[in-house]
Design an enzyme around this catalytic site. Structure first.
Site, PDB file in Angstrom:
ATOM      1  N   LYS A  10     -17.875   3.224  11.215  1.00  0.00           N
ATOM      2  CA  LYS A  10     -16.458   3.621  11.401  1.00  0.00           C
ATOM      3  C   LYS A  10     -16.119   4.828  10.527  1.00  0.00           C
ATOM      4  O   LYS A  10     -15.576   5.820  11.002  1.00  0.00           O
ATOM      5  CB  LYS A  10     -15.545   2.439  11.025  1.00  0.00           C
ATOM      6  CG  LYS A  10     -14.090   2.800  10.888  1.00  0.00           C
ATOM      7  CD  LYS A  10     -13.217   1.588  10.626  1.00  0.00           C
ATOM      8  CE  LYS A  10     -12.820   1.370   9.195  1.00  0.00           C
ATOM      9  NZ  LYS A  10     -12.030   2.409   8.546  1.00  0.00           N
ATOM     10  N   ASN A  11     -16.448   4.715   9.241  1.00  0.00           N
ATOM     11  CA  ASN A  11     -16.007   5.760   8.321  1.00  0.00           C
ATOM     12  C   ASN A  11     -16.773   7.070   8.476  1.00  0.00           C
ATOM     13  O   ASN A  11     -16.342   8.101   7.956  1.00  0.00           O
ATOM     14  CB  ASN A  11     -16.086   5.264   6.869  1.00  0.00           C
ATOM     15  CG  ASN A  11     -15.001   4.237   6.572  1.00  0.00           C
ATOM     16  OD1 ASN A  11     -14.159   3.957   7.428  1.00  0.00           O
ATOM     17  ND2 ASN A  11     -15.020   3.674   5.379  1.00  0.00           N
ATOM     18  N   CYS A  32      -4.994   0.478   6.151  1.00  0.00           N
ATOM     19  CA  CYS A  32      -4.916  -0.824   5.493  1.00  0.00           C
ATOM     20  C   CYS A  32      -4.014  -0.772   4.273  1.00  0.00           C
ATOM     21  O   CYS A  32      -3.997   0.212   3.544  1.00  0.00           O
ATOM     22  CB  CYS A  32      -6.314  -1.242   5.051  1.00  0.00           C
ATOM     23  SG  CYS A  32      -7.267  -1.938   6.389  1.00  0.00           S
ATOM     24  N   ARG A  47      -2.136   4.553  -1.792  1.00  0.00           N
ATOM     25  CA  ARG A  47      -2.862   5.495  -0.943  1.00  0.00           C
ATOM     26  C   ARG A  47      -2.075   6.758  -0.629  1.00  0.00           C
ATOM     27  O   ARG A  47      -1.837   7.085   0.534  1.00  0.00           O
ATOM     28  CB  ARG A  47      -3.325   4.809   0.348  1.00  0.00           C
ATOM     29  CG  ARG A  47      -4.183   3.601   0.072  1.00  0.00           C
ATOM     30  CD  ARG A  47      -4.810   3.054   1.302  1.00  0.00           C
ATOM     31  NE  ARG A  47      -6.102   3.638   1.552  1.00  0.00           N
ATOM     32  CZ  ARG A  47      -6.851   3.308   2.594  1.00  0.00           C
ATOM     33  NH1 ARG A  47      -6.420   2.464   3.481  1.00  0.00           N
ATOM     34  NH2 ARG A  47      -8.024   3.851   2.771  1.00  0.00           N
ATOM     35  N   ASP A  80     -15.023  -1.474  -0.311  1.00  0.00           N
ATOM     36  CA  ASP A  80     -14.902  -2.127   0.998  1.00  0.00           C
ATOM     37  C   ASP A  80     -15.670  -3.452   1.071  1.00  0.00           C
ATOM     38  O   ASP A  80     -15.441  -4.263   1.979  1.00  0.00           O
ATOM     39  CB  ASP A  80     -15.390  -1.192   2.117  1.00  0.00           C
ATOM     40  CG  ASP A  80     -14.395  -0.071   2.399  1.00  0.00           C
ATOM     41  OD1 ASP A  80     -13.267  -0.123   1.880  1.00  0.00           O
ATOM     42  OD2 ASP A  80     -14.752   0.861   3.140  1.00  0.00           O
ATOM     43  N   ARG A  82     -10.100  -3.445  13.924  1.00  0.00           N
ATOM     44  CA  ARG A  82     -10.091  -2.031  13.538  1.00  0.00           C
ATOM     45  C   ARG A  82     -11.493  -1.550  13.190  1.00  0.00           C
ATOM     46  O   ARG A  82     -11.786  -0.344  13.308  1.00  0.00           O
ATOM     47  CB  ARG A  82      -9.191  -1.809  12.314  1.00  0.00           C
ATOM     48  CG  ARG A  82      -7.714  -1.914  12.592  1.00  0.00           C
ATOM     49  CD  ARG A  82      -6.921  -1.449  11.395  1.00  0.00           C
ATOM     50  NE  ARG A  82      -7.453  -0.194  10.913  1.00  0.00           N
ATOM     51  CZ  ARG A  82      -7.454   0.209   9.656  1.00  0.00           C
ATOM     52  NH1 ARG A  82      -6.917  -0.544   8.730  1.00  0.00           N
ATOM     53  NH2 ARG A  82      -7.971   1.368   9.313  1.00  0.00           N
TER      54      ARG A  82
HETATM   55  C1  UD1 Z   1     -11.987   5.880   2.273  1.00  0.00           C
HETATM   56  C2  UD1 Z   1     -12.471   4.870   3.284  1.00  0.00           C
HETATM   57  C3  UD1 Z   1     -12.161   3.455   2.814  1.00  0.00           C
HETATM   58  C4  UD1 Z   1     -12.734   3.229   1.427  1.00  0.00           C
HETATM   59  C5  UD1 Z   1     -12.310   4.341   0.470  1.00  0.00           C
HETATM   60  C6  UD1 Z   1     -12.996   4.266  -0.890  1.00  0.00           C
HETATM   61  C7  UD1 Z   1     -12.374   5.961   5.443  1.00  0.00           C
HETATM   62  C8  UD1 Z   1     -11.702   6.048   6.748  1.00  0.00           C
HETATM   63  N1  UD1 Z   1     -11.831   5.105   4.555  1.00  0.00           N
HETATM   64  O1  UD1 Z   1     -10.575   5.726   2.160  1.00  0.00           O
HETATM   65  O2  UD1 Z   1     -12.747   2.538   3.727  1.00  0.00           O
HETATM   66  O3  UD1 Z   1     -12.283   2.000   0.924  1.00  0.00           O
HETATM   67  O4  UD1 Z   1     -12.621   5.637   1.025  1.00  0.00           O
HETATM   68  O5  UD1 Z   1     -14.377   4.270  -0.731  1.00  0.00           O
HETATM   69  O6  UD1 Z   1     -13.378   6.577   5.201  1.00  0.00           O
HETATM   70  N2  UD1 Z   1      -5.816   8.781  -3.833  1.00  0.00           N
HETATM   71  C9  UD1 Z   1      -4.713   9.419  -4.380  1.00  0.00           C
HETATM   72  N3  UD1 Z   1      -4.295  10.599  -3.796  1.00  0.00           N
HETATM   73  C10 UD1 Z   1      -4.926  11.166  -2.736  1.00  0.00           C
HETATM   74  C11 UD1 Z   1      -6.082  10.497  -2.193  1.00  0.00           C
HETATM   75  C12 UD1 Z   1      -6.502   9.313  -2.772  1.00  0.00           C
HETATM   76  O7  UD1 Z   1      -4.111   8.956  -5.352  1.00  0.00           O
HETATM   77  O8  UD1 Z   1      -4.504  12.227  -2.257  1.00  0.00           O
HETATM   78  C13 UD1 Z   1      -6.292   7.511  -4.443  1.00  0.00           C
HETATM   79  C14 UD1 Z   1      -6.167   6.308  -3.507  1.00  0.00           C
HETATM   80  O9  UD1 Z   1      -4.872   5.754  -3.570  1.00  0.00           O
HETATM   81  C15 UD1 Z   1      -7.237   5.380  -4.044  1.00  0.00           C
HETATM   82  C16 UD1 Z   1      -8.327   6.349  -4.530  1.00  0.00           C
HETATM   83  O10 UD1 Z   1      -7.682   7.609  -4.664  1.00  0.00           O
HETATM   84  O11 UD1 Z   1      -6.753   4.646  -5.132  1.00  0.00           O
HETATM   85  C17 UD1 Z   1      -9.521   6.494  -3.594  1.00  0.00           C
HETATM   86  O12 UD1 Z   1      -9.046   6.802  -2.308  1.00  0.00           O
HETATM   87  P1  UD1 Z   1      -9.928   7.603  -1.244  1.00  0.00           P
HETATM   88  O13 UD1 Z   1     -11.323   7.750  -1.771  1.00  0.00           O
HETATM   89  O14 UD1 Z   1      -9.189   8.823  -0.873  1.00  0.00           O
HETATM   90  O15 UD1 Z   1      -9.961   6.581  -0.042  1.00  0.00           O
HETATM   91  P2  UD1 Z   1      -9.691   6.851   1.491  1.00  0.00           P
HETATM   92  O16 UD1 Z   1     -10.244   8.178   1.861  1.00  0.00           O
HETATM   93  O17 UD1 Z   1      -8.295   6.515   1.801  1.00  0.00           O
END
Ligand code: UD1
Length: 416
Positions: free
Chosen positions: A22-23, A116, A121, A305, A397
């Protein structure tokens, strides 16, 4: 109904083929927007997040054809239209379209993406970095508009590692003017797949799989065919199912080299794991063996995850342990549900203390998010009696046919 009914107690036996990731699929589907022509994506999982991403691409004027796991996306008829806000809101990966659409059209307006409910986030890193690349970004309470006639390369120093921001900025940078540096970049295998896809289309990206990505913008990308690798989190889910229910399962196509942290924790919890060229053989069940601490982190550390899935297994191990979540601040939503099944778990800050119990019993429990929902199914496989996991749509999902696959392995469960 939107639920799964599970009659606990059966051991698993047999093999299951692991679906495409998926990711990895979602950012690659977004990346096709950068390419004029038809891309063919193979092994694209048949899950609702992919459905929503394809719907978003269609709403932007792309032609999308799908034959089971093969998806063809023709972007030549691309036109700028509004994106359906229901798809944007259910799926956080819709944010991936920002970098790609800015690069392709110079403008995008979007409601804040959903996904989720596992923490705040925010997308501040994405938007701040796009501003550094020359975009003007206006935000209000509901969403934002970003505009840039042409993005330009920049040195993007992020305060911490973000998978989504790294992917979005790669998509923004591949057609930008000049050189972009992303540091620290996420090193997840899904980022490596995105880079591999883009490089095969003609992008110039150095440092894939390291903390420092250097991207030289090019004028144009060419249509390509690409095969999505197997999903390491889905493979980990069936691994946990076997550790929970007991038995012996071959996880065909599981991406062994990308699962080392998960496999070594599984071994510490008492599973026997055999790393094969074409997958993994796992023999459960974990009992009276455990591991004191499971701590999540960025790849190559233990994936967030997999955290709730290991919590379910730890609960069933008969030994006390702790789980420390370092990535998301609200990822223990499964705890009250596991307690309904007899688990003894208390949460202090970002640490969950899992007490030793004799076993779990069946209960009606509610999936609150994707992986937590799958973890409840895993727990229910070993629970005494019948469980119902509601809110199945969260599980859909990310999992193709989880009920059929587990049933083929000998579990007793059905849609409800
Ligand atoms: C992706 C994955 C998700 C996985 C996560 C961490 C996909 C579709 N999803 O989610 O399954 O659990 O990586 O491996 O690939 N953050 C901020 N500001 C930002 C961006 C992130 O504060 O602009 C924080 C988030 O709230 C979180 C942390 O950074 O606490 C990591 O988030 P991130 O690595 O960006 O996760 P996703 O890309 O949302």
């Amino acid at each position: 109904m939107d639920a799964i009914r599970i009659y606990g107690g059966n051991c698993l036996d047999g093999q299951t083929t692991i679906q495409g990731s998926k990711n990895a699929s979602l950012p690659i589907l977004a990346a096709t927007l950068l390419i004029d022509g038809t891309c063919e994506i193979e092994n694209c999982p048949d899950i609702s997040d992919v459905y929503h991403m394809l719907r978003l691409l269609e709403s932007l004027g792309c032609k999308v054809e799908r034959e089971r796991t093969v998806v063809r996306i023709d972007t030549q008829s691309f036109s700028e239209c509004d994106m359906p806000s229901d798809s944007v809101c259910v799926m956080r990966s819709s944010v991936m379209l920002v970098g790609a659409l800015l690069a392709r059209t110079g403008k995008i307006c979007m409601e804040y993406p959903g996904g989720c409910v596992i923490g705040a986030r925010p997308i501040d890193l994405h938007l701040k970095s796009l501003r550094q690349m020359g975009a003007s970004v206006q935000e209000d309470a509901k969403g934002f508009c970003a505009e840039a006639a042409r993005l330009r390369g920049a040195v993007l120093r992020l305060p911490f590692v973000s998978v989504g921001a790294t992917e979005n900025l790669i998509l923004a940078a591949v057609l930008a003017d000049g050189e972009t540096v992303i540091e620290p970049a996420a090193r997840e295998p899904e980022i490596q797949s995105l880079c591999e896809f883009l490089r095969s289309a003609g992008a110039q990206i150095e440092g894939s799989g390291t903390e420092r990505l250097v991207i030289h913008g090019v004028e144009k990308l060419m249509p390509v065919r690409y095969r999505i690798p197997a999903d390491r989190i889905v493979a980990g889910t069936y691994l946990c199912a076997c550790m929970s229910a007991g038995g012996r399962v071959f996880l065909r196509d599981a991406p062994v080299s990308h699962m080392e942290s998960v496999l070594s924790y599984a071994e510490r919890m008492g599973a026997s794991v055999s790393r094969e060229a074409d997958g993994i053989v796992v023999t459960g069940r974990v009992h009276e063996s455990g591991c004191d601490l499971v701590r999540t982190g960025c790849y190559p550390e233990f994936p967030t995850d997999m955290q709730s899935l290991f919590m379910a297994v730890m609960t069933l191990s008969g030994k006390a342990g702790r789980i420390e979540e370092t990535v998301f601040e609200n990822r223990f939503r499964i705890v009250p549900e596991l307690r309904k099944m007899g688990a003894d778990i208390t949460v202090q800050g970002n640490v969950a203390h899992v007490g030793a119990v004799d076993g779990l019993h069946g209960a009606i429990v509610q999936a609150q998010e994707l992986r937590g929902g799958a973890a409840l199914v895993v727990a229910a496989l070993a629970a005494d009696g019948t469980s119902i996991v509601t809110n199945r749509h969260y599980i859909d999902r990310g999992y193709e046919d989880i009920v059929l696959n587990l049933r083929a392995l000998g579990a007793d469960l059905e849609l409800a």
